[in-house]
Design a protein around this motif. Sequence first.
Motif, PDB file in Angstrom:
ATOM      1  N   GLU A 142       8.117   8.402  -3.735  1.00 42.69           N
ATOM      2  CA  GLU A 142       8.120   8.619  -2.288  1.00 42.69           C
ATOM      3  C   GLU A 142       7.936  10.102  -1.959  1.00 42.69           C
ATOM      4  O   GLU A 142       7.161  10.454  -1.052  1.00 42.69           O
ATOM      5  CB  GLU A 142       9.437   8.120  -1.689  1.00 42.69           C
ATOM      6  N   THR A 143       8.619  10.946  -2.694  1.00 42.68           N
ATOM      7  CA  THR A 143       8.488  12.389  -2.463  1.00 42.68           C
ATOM      8  C   THR A 143       7.076  12.862  -2.770  1.00 42.68           C
ATOM      9  O   THR A 143       6.496  13.664  -2.026  1.00 42.68           O
ATOM     10  CB  THR A 143       9.498  13.152  -3.336  1.00 42.68           C
ATOM     11  N   PHE A 144       6.493  12.350  -3.854  1.00 41.73           N
ATOM     12  CA  PHE A 144       5.125  12.724  -4.207  1.00 41.73           C
ATOM     13  C   PHE A 144       4.154  12.312  -3.104  1.00 41.73           C
ATOM     14  O   PHE A 144       3.299  13.095  -2.684  1.00 41.73           O
ATOM     15  CB  PHE A 144       4.715  12.084  -5.529  1.00 41.73           C
ATOM     16  N   PHE A 145       4.267  11.077  -2.626  1.00 45.32           N
ATOM     17  CA  PHE A 145       3.338  10.602  -1.604  1.00 45.32           C
ATOM     18  C   PHE A 145       3.494  11.402  -0.304  1.00 45.32           C
ATOM     19  O   PHE A 145       2.499  11.695   0.369  1.00 45.32           O
ATOM     20  CB  PHE A 145       3.547   9.111  -1.340  1.00 45.32           C
ATOM     21  N   THR A 146       4.708  11.766   0.038  1.00 45.31           N
ATOM     22  CA  THR A 146       4.917  12.582   1.231  1.00 45.31           C
ATOM     23  C   THR A 146       4.247  13.944   1.071  1.00 45.31           C
ATOM     24  O   THR A 146       3.556  14.425   1.982  1.00 45.31           O
ATOM     25  CB  THR A 146       6.420  12.765   1.499  1.00 45.31           C
ATOM     26  N   ALA A 147       4.408  14.552  -0.095  1.00 42.59           N
ATOM     27  CA  ALA A 147       3.806  15.866  -0.341  1.00 42.59           C
ATOM     28  C   ALA A 147       2.289  15.803  -0.345  1.00 42.59           C
ATOM     29  O   ALA A 147       1.622  16.773   0.033  1.00 42.59           O
ATOM     30  CB  ALA A 147       4.312  16.426  -1.673  1.00 42.59           C
ATOM     31  N   SER A 148       1.728  14.665  -0.760  1.00 44.97           N
ATOM     32  CA  SER A 148       0.268  14.525  -0.813  1.00 44.97           C
ATOM     33  C   SER A 148      -0.304  13.945   0.474  1.00 44.97           C
ATOM     34  O   SER A 148      -1.476  13.576   0.528  1.00 44.97           O
ATOM     35  CB  SER A 148      -0.137  13.648  -1.996  1.00 44.97           C
ATOM     36  N   GLN A 149       0.524  13.861   1.513  1.00 49.32           N
ATOM     37  CA  GLN A 149       0.116  13.407   2.851  1.00 49.32           C
ATOM     38  C   GLN A 149      -0.386  11.967   2.848  1.00 49.32           C
ATOM     39  O   GLN A 149      -1.269  11.604   3.626  1.00 49.32           O
ATOM     40  CB  GLN A 149      -0.932  14.359   3.441  1.00 49.32           C
ATOM     41  N   THR A 150       0.186  11.150   1.977  1.00 49.15           N
ATOM     42  CA  THR A 150      -0.131   9.719   1.960  1.00 49.15           C
ATOM     43  C   THR A 150       1.162   8.914   2.006  1.00 49.15           C
ATOM     44  O   THR A 150       1.278   7.867   1.367  1.00 49.15           O
ATOM     45  CB  THR A 150      -0.942   9.348   0.704  1.00 49.15           C
ATOM     46  N   ALA A 151       2.138   9.401   2.772  1.00 45.50           N
ATOM     47  CA  ALA A 151       3.460   8.761   2.792  1.00 45.50           C
ATOM     48  C   ALA A 151       3.379   7.313   3.262  1.00 45.50           C
ATOM     49  O   ALA A 151       4.000   6.423   2.664  1.00 45.50           O
ATOM     50  CB  ALA A 151       4.415   9.560   3.676  1.00 45.50           C
ATOM     51  N   ALA A 152       2.642   7.049   4.329  1.00 41.37           N
ATOM     52  CA  ALA A 152       2.593   5.689   4.875  1.00 41.37           C
ATOM     53  C   ALA A 152       1.915   4.732   3.907  1.00 41.37           C
ATOM     54  O   ALA A 152       2.416   3.634   3.642  1.00 41.37           O
ATOM     55  CB  ALA A 152       1.873   5.693   6.221  1.00 41.37           C
ATOM     56  N   ALA A 153       0.759   5.152   3.376  1.00 44.04           N
ATOM     57  CA  ALA A 153       0.054   4.290   2.426  1.00 44.04           C
ATOM     58  C   ALA A 153       0.868   4.118   1.149  1.00 44.04           C
ATOM     59  O   ALA A 153       0.912   3.019   0.566  1.00 44.04           O
ATOM     60  CB  ALA A 153      -1.322   4.873   2.106  1.00 44.04           C
ATOM     61  N   GLY A 154       1.523   5.185   0.695  1.00 40.31           N
ATOM     62  CA  GLY A 154       2.334   5.088  -0.504  1.00 40.31           C
ATOM     63  C   GLY A 154       3.494   4.133  -0.333  1.00 40.31           C
ATOM     64  O   GLY A 154       3.801   3.326  -1.218  1.00 40.31           O
ATOM     65  N   ALA A 155       4.167   4.210   0.821  1.00 42.14           N
ATOM     66  CA  ALA A 155       5.277   3.294   1.090  1.00 42.14           C
ATOM     67  C   ALA A 155       4.795   1.853   1.166  1.00 42.14           C
ATOM     68  O   ALA A 155       5.443   0.940   0.630  1.00 42.14           O
ATOM     69  CB  ALA A 155       5.978   3.694   2.387  1.00 42.14           C
ATOM     70  N   ALA A 156       3.675   1.630   1.829  1.00 43.37           N
ATOM     71  CA  ALA A 156       3.137   0.273   1.918  1.00 43.37           C
ATOM     72  C   ALA A 156       2.731  -0.245   0.552  1.00 43.37           C
ATOM     73  O   ALA A 156       2.994  -1.406   0.205  1.00 43.37           O
ATOM     74  CB  ALA A 156       1.946   0.246   2.871  1.00 43.37           C
ATOM     75  N   MET A 157       2.079   0.595  -0.243  1.00 44.11           N
ATOM     76  CA  MET A 157       1.674   0.177  -1.586  1.00 44.11           C
ATOM     77  C   MET A 157       2.879  -0.254  -2.408  1.00 44.11           C
ATOM     78  O   MET A 157       2.884  -1.297  -3.056  1.00 44.11           O
ATOM     79  CB  MET A 157       0.937   1.324  -2.277  1.00 44.11           C
ATOM     80  N   MET A 158       3.944   0.549  -2.397  1.00 42.76           N
ATOM     81  CA  MET A 158       5.098   0.276  -3.247  1.00 42.76           C
ATOM     82  C   MET A 158       5.929  -0.901  -2.756  1.00 42.76           C
ATOM     83  O   MET A 158       6.455  -1.662  -3.568  1.00 42.76           O
ATOM     84  CB  MET A 158       5.992   1.522  -3.330  1.00 42.76           C
ATOM     85  N   THR A 159       6.063  -1.054  -1.442  1.00 37.59           N
ATOM     86  CA  THR A 159       7.069  -1.983  -0.923  1.00 37.59           C
ATOM     87  C   THR A 159       6.519  -3.147  -0.115  1.00 37.59           C
ATOM     88  O   THR A 159       7.293  -4.007   0.299  1.00 37.59           O
ATOM     89  CB  THR A 159       8.078  -1.224  -0.040  1.00 37.59           C
ATOM     90  N   ALA A 160       5.208  -3.193   0.131  1.00 35.05           N
ATOM     91  CA  ALA A 160       4.688  -4.242   1.014  1.00 35.05           C
ATOM     92  C   ALA A 160       3.468  -4.966   0.462  1.00 35.05           C
ATOM     93  O   ALA A 160       2.871  -5.771   1.173  1.00 35.05           O
ATOM     94  CB  ALA A 160       4.350  -3.648   2.388  1.00 35.05           C
ATOM     95  N   THR A 161       3.065  -4.694  -0.779  1.00 32.32           N
ATOM     96  CA  THR A 161       1.896  -5.373  -1.337  1.00 32.32           C
ATOM     97  C   THR A 161       2.291  -6.194  -2.561  1.00 32.32           C
ATOM     98  O   THR A 161       3.312  -5.933  -3.200  1.00 32.32           O
ATOM     99  CB  THR A 161       0.793  -4.374  -1.732  1.00 32.32           C
ATOM    100  N   ALA A 162       1.479  -7.183  -2.851  1.00 29.28           N
ATOM    101  CA  ALA A 162       1.742  -8.064  -3.998  1.00 29.28           C
ATOM    102  C   ALA A 162       0.414  -8.574  -4.539  1.00 29.28           C
ATOM    103  O   ALA A 162      -0.550  -8.768  -3.798  1.00 29.28           O
ATOM    104  CB  ALA A 162       2.628  -9.245  -3.591  1.00 29.28           C
ATOM    105  N   SER A 163       0.376  -8.822  -5.849  1.00 29.85           N
ATOM    106  CA  SER A 163      -0.885  -9.216  -6.482  1.00 29.85           C
ATOM    107  C   SER A 163      -0.652 -10.269  -7.552  1.00 29.85           C
ATOM    108  O   SER A 163       0.487 -10.543  -7.954  1.00 29.85           O
ATOM    109  CB  SER A 163      -1.555  -7.988  -7.116  1.00 29.85           C
ATOM    110  N   VAL A 164      -1.756 -10.850  -7.990  1.00 31.98           N
ATOM    111  CA  VAL A 164      -1.770 -11.586  -9.251  1.00 31.98           C
ATOM    112  C   VAL A 164      -2.621 -10.743 -10.197  1.00 31.98           C
ATOM    113  O   VAL A 164      -3.763 -10.412  -9.895  1.00 31.98           O
ATOM    114  CB  VAL A 164      -2.316 -13.023  -9.112  1.00 31.98           C
ATOM    115  N   GLN A 165      -2.011 -10.348 -11.289  1.00 33.97           N
ATOM    116  CA  GLN A 165      -2.671  -9.452 -12.235  1.00 33.97           C
ATOM    117  C   GLN A 165      -3.088 -10.238 -13.468  1.00 33.97           C
ATOM    118  O   GLN A 165      -2.323 -11.056 -13.976  1.00 33.97           O
ATOM    119  CB  GLN A 165      -1.720  -8.333 -12.627  1.00 33.97           C
TER     120      GLN A 165
END
Length: 420
Positions: A142-165
């Motif tokens: 979360e800290t990395f994504f905030t520093a790289s100005q992708t906080a919203a996308a980073g949070a969504a990627m980590m906590t709101a997406t799901a896949s079949v791998q």
Amino acid sequence: MACLTSDPGTSVLADATSAAAYVGAGCLQDGPVGRVGLELEAHCFDLTDPMRRPGWDEINDVIAAAPPLPGGSVVTVEPGGAVELSGPPADGPLAAITALTADRAVLRSAFARAGLGLVLLGADPLRRPQRVNPGERYRAMETFFTASQTAAAGAAMMTATASVQVNVDAGPRDGWADRVRLAHALGPTMIAIAANSPLLAGRFAGWKSARQHVWGQLDSARCGPVLGVDGDDPAADWARYALKAPVMLVHSQTGAVPVTSWVPFADWADGRVLLDDRNPTEADLDYHLTTLFPPVRPRGFLEIRYLDSVPDAVWPAVVFTLVTLLDDPAAAELAAAATAPVADAWDRAAQTGLGDRRLQRAALTCVRAAAEKAPTELEESMQALLRSVQRGRCPADDFSDRVVQYGIASAVSQLAQGEL
């Protein structure tokens, strides 16, 4: 399928050249094709209050009390509370699908007894991104994504997406280049087939696969395709990609420490920058590789990460289609030709799904080729998928229709309760 890199060690890397050699030597394993490993993520919802996000302890208590899983899957919890089943390698897609299906049935029953449902969607359509996993890795991310100005996308990627791998063997060394190129070329077509995330955080996203759109908003040095200019040497391509990618986290005596400036791993390896007041080790490089998320990731085998989590009725067919197009020589030849015109249409596939005629045409060829080789046990799922592709529809279209008819919360509740 276990990572086949060298044993992690504390040896200090001499420079970027030695780091590249280390990565290239372990990223693909020479051998036959045939083994398949599957990972399936499902969002966890309260059956009576779909807006409530079940907590970390609550979810893990259910998992701890669940009976043994017959297929041998490992159960883990993602940062936002999604529950992942990771099956062991199996001999062929049918065995992998059968085992994971059995494990999902047992796990769903365990969660249902606790008043919770496991929903297969590519993105959480209802709740805002929120982390429940307390792990230090995810706090640091979360800290990395905030520093790289992708906080919203980073949070969504980590906590709101799901896949079949889908994990498949790298195959014989002399076929690596063609196999990796095909795995990438299939991406847009398979994304269009499996798109299943039209909503995110309570709103229509304007994309059939909001999951893919979220990943596309993160930096391409970490999440973009690996292929080089010609793709003739995938091991070298991966080594270049890994060393160019910025370091996200460093393990120190105090735990995972986020790197808040742009430091390509090559700069750390060459001593141009010191992180944690030291040069990197092989263990640091191994950890760095776990923070790279391209759509096709080499880990000794090929880890294919671009599919949305899709409904129980069709995920077996989606998995079988992808594996068949990669592992069956005749199907692979057809797929390579069919997907060539849309091999770079990643964004269009995510936005329009099978509404794009060229993607639908490629999808029809691919699914028909797989359906001809499907075993009896998968006939129902394959035919359901084929019908959808023929109509130019992906799972996102079906879920969107359900949302329009019932509302988002009711649509989610229906899925959580197993209503089709």
